[in-house]
Design a protein around this motif. Structure first.
Motif, PDB file in Angstrom:
ATOM      1  N   GLN A 104       5.083 -13.936 -17.728  1.00  0.00           N
ATOM      2  CA  GLN A 104       3.673 -14.030 -18.152  1.00  0.00           C
ATOM      3  C   GLN A 104       2.800 -13.027 -17.394  1.00  0.00           C
ATOM      4  O   GLN A 104       1.927 -12.387 -17.973  1.00  0.00           O
ATOM      5  N   VAL A 105       3.060 -12.887 -16.081  1.00  0.00           N
ATOM      6  CA  VAL A 105       2.305 -11.897 -15.288  1.00  0.00           C
ATOM      7  C   VAL A 105       2.592 -10.494 -15.826  1.00  0.00           C
ATOM      8  O   VAL A 105       1.679  -9.674 -15.987  1.00  0.00           O
ATOM      9  N   ALA A 106       3.873 -10.222 -16.137  1.00  0.00           N
ATOM     10  CA  ALA A 106       4.255  -8.900 -16.664  1.00  0.00           C
ATOM     11  C   ALA A 106       3.553  -8.633 -18.004  1.00  0.00           C
ATOM     12  O   ALA A 106       3.038  -7.530 -18.234  1.00  0.00           O
ATOM     13  N   LEU A 107       3.492  -9.649 -18.839  1.00  0.00           N
ATOM     14  CA  LEU A 107       2.854  -9.504 -20.149  1.00  0.00           C
ATOM     15  C   LEU A 107       1.343  -9.257 -19.994  1.00  0.00           C
ATOM     16  O   LEU A 107       0.770  -8.383 -20.664  1.00  0.00           O
ATOM     17  N   LEU A 108       0.714 -10.013 -19.092  1.00  0.00           N
ATOM     18  CA  LEU A 108      -0.728  -9.837 -18.861  1.00  0.00           C
ATOM     19  C   LEU A 108      -1.011  -8.460 -18.266  1.00  0.00           C
ATOM     20  O   LEU A 108      -2.016  -7.824 -18.596  1.00  0.00           O
ATOM     21  N   ILE A 168      -4.801 -16.865 -27.531  1.00  0.00           N
ATOM     22  CA  ILE A 168      -3.550 -16.931 -28.306  1.00  0.00           C
ATOM     23  C   ILE A 168      -2.438 -17.774 -27.685  1.00  0.00           C
ATOM     24  O   ILE A 168      -1.517 -18.171 -28.381  1.00  0.00           O
ATOM     25  N   TYR A 169      -2.507 -18.030 -26.376  1.00  0.00           N
ATOM     26  CA  TYR A 169      -1.368 -18.727 -25.751  1.00  0.00           C
ATOM     27  C   TYR A 169      -1.812 -19.453 -24.469  1.00  0.00           C
ATOM     28  O   TYR A 169      -2.606 -18.896 -23.709  1.00  0.00           O
ATOM     29  N   PRO A 170      -1.297 -20.665 -24.217  1.00  0.00           N
ATOM     30  CA  PRO A 170      -1.675 -21.354 -22.964  1.00  0.00           C
ATOM     31  C   PRO A 170      -0.910 -20.786 -21.755  1.00  0.00           C
ATOM     32  O   PRO A 170       0.092 -21.355 -21.332  1.00  0.00           O
ATOM     33  N   PHE A 171      -1.371 -19.650 -21.244  1.00  0.00           N
ATOM     34  CA  PHE A 171      -0.735 -19.056 -20.063  1.00  0.00           C
ATOM     35  C   PHE A 171      -0.896 -19.981 -18.863  1.00  0.00           C
ATOM     36  O   PHE A 171      -1.867 -20.751 -18.779  1.00  0.00           O
ATOM     37  N   ILE A 177      -4.844 -16.215 -13.032  1.00  0.00           N
ATOM     38  CA  ILE A 177      -5.510 -15.796 -11.782  1.00  0.00           C
ATOM     39  C   ILE A 177      -4.906 -14.479 -11.281  1.00  0.00           C
ATOM     40  O   ILE A 177      -5.598 -13.655 -10.693  1.00  0.00           O
ATOM     41  N   SER A 178      -3.606 -14.301 -11.508  1.00  0.00           N
ATOM     42  CA  SER A 178      -2.956 -13.093 -10.970  1.00  0.00           C
ATOM     43  C   SER A 178      -3.503 -11.825 -11.624  1.00  0.00           C
ATOM     44  O   SER A 178      -3.453 -10.753 -11.033  1.00  0.00           O
ATOM     45  N   LEU A 179      -4.052 -11.951 -12.829  1.00  0.00           N
ATOM     46  CA  LEU A 179      -4.549 -10.762 -13.529  1.00  0.00           C
ATOM     47  C   LEU A 179      -5.699 -10.074 -12.775  1.00  0.00           C
ATOM     48  O   LEU A 179      -5.583  -8.887 -12.462  1.00  0.00           O
ATOM     49  N   PRO A 180      -6.802 -10.777 -12.445  1.00  0.00           N
ATOM     50  CA  PRO A 180      -7.853 -10.088 -11.676  1.00  0.00           C
ATOM     51  C   PRO A 180      -7.401  -9.658 -10.275  1.00  0.00           C
ATOM     52  O   PRO A 180      -7.865  -8.641  -9.767  1.00  0.00           O
TER      53      PRO A 180
END
Ligand SMILES: [Zn+2]
Ligand SMILES: [Zn+2]
Length: 240
Positions: A104-108, A168-171, A177-180
């Motif tokens: 999920q982190v890789a996708l974000l 689109i998806y319940p990440f 949080i890892s995205l910012p």
């Protein structure tokens, strides 16, 4: 713990605003100061080089900090939109935590690359650069404080990165949080004006700090975030 904090955050609109304002301030100041001391240490003891053409304008850093605080204010307002989206069931977050966190982190991260490239290309159209993006490019030599130094419209556009994933998806909350966090670390490396891989060619995947420094010095080319491939694909790489 994370679930308790996030449930409190999204309980009311003003909780969302306060929590986002504190979160982005901790992120901005914390990562900036860790970076600042780390870069100075590497420069002193390990021969880390700055990218050439030093030209920090008088008062530039104070302006960058003020503009970064304004961006954090915009991100906090967007936090209210996220809270409303969750309250109305338009957005979803999962509070579970398992190995799916990693993909999920890789996708974000990949989504952030595409979103940033698209927004940055828009910001480099004649109208947007004159009206909006010049604020960020006022820092001809970027500094560690340039990371959030945007016009409020640019802050708003970049802040929309999280909306599509929530829709689109319940990440998992930790992945959201890892995205910012990841984004600001990469952003800091892109604005610190150091060349961490001086022996590599400009289009090397790890040469992103150099590429974004050159983007500020030349005012065009290298529109991507970390990866060089969208610039290569759309022929917007600077090649210097
Ligand atoms: Zn730009
Ligand atoms: Zn920049």
């Amino acid at each position: 713990m994370l679930e308790i904090i996030m449930r409190w955050t999204f309980e009311t609109w003003y909780h969302a605003f306060i929590a986002m304002f504190i979160f982005f301030n901790i992120l901005y100041w914390g990562i900036t100061f860790i970076g600042l001391y780390l870069f100075r240490y590497l420069e002193k003891y390990h021969g880390l080089h700055q990218v050439d053409n030093h030209f920090v304008r008088p008062g530039q850093q104070r302006k960058e900090i003020w503009q970064s605080m304004r961006s954090i204010f915009v991100f906090s307002l967007q936090g209210i939109a996220i809270q409303q989206g969750l309250a109305h069931g338009w957005f979803q977050i999962s509070y579970g935590f398992n190995w799916w966190f990693v993909p999920q982190v890789a996708l974000l991260f990949l989504w952030n690359e595409v979103h940033f490239y698209a927004v940055h290309s828009l910001l480099h159209t004649r109208f947007m650069i004159k009206q909006v993006h010049w604020v960020h490019h006022h820092s001809k030599e970027p500094t560690v404080y340039s990371t959030f130094s945007f016009h409020w419209i640019e802050a708003f556009l970049l802040g929309t990165v999280i909306l599509l994933p929530l829709l689109i998806y319940p990440f998992q909350a930790a992945a959201i949080i890892s995205l910012p966090v990841l984004s600001l670390i990469i952003n800091l490396l892109g604005h610190c004006n150091y060349d961490f891989f001086s022996k590599n060619k400009p289009d090397h995947v790890l040469k992103f700090s150099y590429r974004h420094s050159m983007h500020h010095k030349e005012g065009k080319g290298n529109l991507g975030f970390l990866l060089p491939w969208l610039d290569i694909l759309f022929k917007t790489d600077s090649r210097k």
